[in-house]
Design a protein around this motif. Sequence first.
Motif, short mmCIF file in Angstrom:
data_model
loop_
_atom_site.label_atom_id
_atom_site.label_comp_id
_atom_site.label_asym_id
_atom_site.label_seq_id
_atom_site.Cartn_x
_atom_site.Cartn_y
_atom_site.Cartn_z
N ILE A 35 -9.71 19.93 -8.27
CA ILE A 35 -10.25 18.99 -9.44
C ILE A 35 -10.92 17.68 -7.74
O ILE A 35 -12.38 17.60 -7.39
CB ILE A 35 -9.74 17.75 -9.99
CG1 ILE A 35 -9.71 19.55 -11.31
CG2 ILE A 35 -11.10 17.38 -10.32
CD1 ILE A 35 -9.34 18.36 -12.13
N SER B 94 -13.62 19.23 -5.96
CA SER B 94 -15.02 19.78 -5.94
C SER B 94 -15.15 18.47 -5.09
O SER B 94 -15.07 18.22 -5.14
CB SER B 94 -14.75 20.02 -7.13
OG SER B 94 -13.65 20.96 -7.54
N ILE C 227 -15.94 11.23 -12.05
CA ILE C 227 -16.19 12.48 -13.52
C ILE C 227 -17.27 12.36 -13.96
O ILE C 227 -17.19 11.42 -14.95
CB ILE C 227 -14.82 13.08 -14.66
CG1 ILE C 227 -13.51 13.40 -13.92
CG2 ILE C 227 -15.52 13.86 -14.75
CD1 ILE C 227 -12.46 13.21 -14.02
N THR D 230 -17.69 21.60 -9.97
CA THR D 230 -16.62 21.90 -11.21
C THR D 230 -16.34 21.41 -12.33
O THR D 230 -16.72 20.18 -13.07
CB THR D 230 -14.69 21.39 -10.86
OG1 THR D 230 -14.42 22.41 -8.98
CG2 THR D 230 -14.15 22.03 -11.42
N THR D 231 -16.21 22.79 -13.30
CA THR D 231 -16.93 21.53 -14.66
C THR D 231 -15.39 21.79 -15.95
O THR D 231 -15.32 23.26 -16.12
CB THR D 231 -18.13 22.55 -15.41
OG1 THR D 231 -19.52 22.20 -14.98
CG2 THR D 231 -18.32 22.59 -17.31
N ALA E 46 -11.42 26.95 -10.06
CA ALA E 46 -11.85 25.48 -8.85
C ALA E 46 -11.10 25.69 -7.37
O ALA E 46 -11.52 25.83 -6.41
CB ALA E 46 -11.38 24.64 -9.27
N THR F 83 -8.71 13.76 -18.66
CA THR F 83 -8.19 14.37 -17.02
C THR F 83 -7.62 13.06 -16.22
O THR F 83 -6.75 12.79 -15.96
CB THR F 83 -9.68 14.54 -16.87
OG1 THR F 83 -10.38 15.58 -17.46
CG2 THR F 83 -9.42 15.18 -14.91
N ALA G 62 -11.21 24.92 -14.51
CA ALA G 62 -10.98 24.65 -13.37
C ALA G 62 -10.13 25.62 -12.96
O ALA G 62 -9.64 26.34 -11.93
CB ALA G 62 -9.63 23.52 -14.14
N VAL H 279 -17.82 16.49 -10.04
CA VAL H 279 -17.02 17.11 -11.76
C VAL H 279 -17.35 16.49 -12.36
O VAL H 279 -17.99 15.62 -12.57
CB VAL H 279 -15.51 16.30 -11.30
CG1 VAL H 279 -14.48 17.24 -12.39
CG2 VAL H 279 -14.91 16.62 -10.34
#
Length: 381
Positions: A142, A145, A169, A118-119, A97, A159, A93, A148
């Motif tokens: 995050i 994105s 996510i 985003t990973t 990101a 998270t 991130a 995710v």
Amino acid sequence: MKIAIVCYPTFGGSGVVATELGMALAKVGHEIHFITYSQPVRLALLEKNIFYHEVDVPEYPLFKHQPYDLALSSKLVDTIKAYGIELLHVHYAIPHAYAGYMAKKMLKEEGIYIPMITTLHGTDITLVGSHPFYRTAVTFSINKSDRVTAVSESLKQTTYDMFDIHREIEVVPNFIDVRRYEERATEPCDRSLMALQSETIFTHVSNFRAVKRVEDVVEIFARVNAKHPSVLIMVGEGPERIKAERLAKERGVYTKVKFLGNSVEIDKVLCMTDIFLLPSSEESFGLAALEAMANKTAVISSNAGGLPEVNIHGETGYVCNVGDVDTMSRFALELTEDTDKLLQFKKNALQAAKRFDLPVIVPLYERLYESAYASRHKNQD
Ligand code: GMT
């Protein structure tokens, strides 16, 4: 599809996953553009469909800190426009990101809609990202994105627990190419290079940061070695290496612990390994453990983060509480003395590693790309 991948190029799990993913996608026909500040260590540049674009940050006396995220977002915009790139996948991130979001906004001004995946890899959430100085920007990027992903169920939950995230996510675990290990299985694995016939070979691979608890590794080894002669191979470099070396001297096992530094021969080391030690205090997934398992190695690990999703207690090795060196040493000794069980665990390890085989995991990313691309016009706030 034309895909830009942003990652950290140095030794480290997130860069390795991003590089292996890009190379696997290139093999099945996607055009992959790596955008990083130096060539990723595992990247073979002279391959079909692989492009590499270096992000340069010019020095200027006024700057105390070089504005890398600014240079990265500029490079992203220029490269995406020049090559007609259709999707952006950022790994880790911070600040990727954030820079990716800025690039998206700049491109939108020109009528170009780029979805961003985003990973999350672990320390970008647990260690760095949750720092009060970063939290606001990490939460924002995050949430902004288009898709995710997190590398384990554990990281996904962490998270949600640590940040104010109001979006889905998806879990896409780390992966390995099992076929590559099976092909190599025919190559001789010369244990005599490192140990006597009667000795058990222990290995640890990491970047020797505090979270890896490398002193626990040495302590477990010293206790086992006192009862059953063994060898410990330590692969990697990092700030805690000096402590590990000191402890090895204090415990009288210095000559039995081989510090190899950042070796490019990790698979050769793993192929001769009996037991892999990973007692980390935090580990979102544990790619190093998975690579060890694919090399038919039993694993004794902590229960931090996603490790119990990878290492199966009593089947591929043992999972113990963080810092419980007594139990880890007891299990390690048990395996050195029970060769049938060790052999069985080693076989099980390869079977269990197949859950994370490349043909199982990479299509998960491809499906995600397709759905993000299909809805790219909707998610451009
Ligand atoms: O382990 C590290 O310190 C490197 C770090 C990274 O970001 O490069 O690895 C993290 O990402 C890997 C790939 O997704 C995971 O397999 C590791 O478990 C994770 N490390 C930690 O969470 C400490």
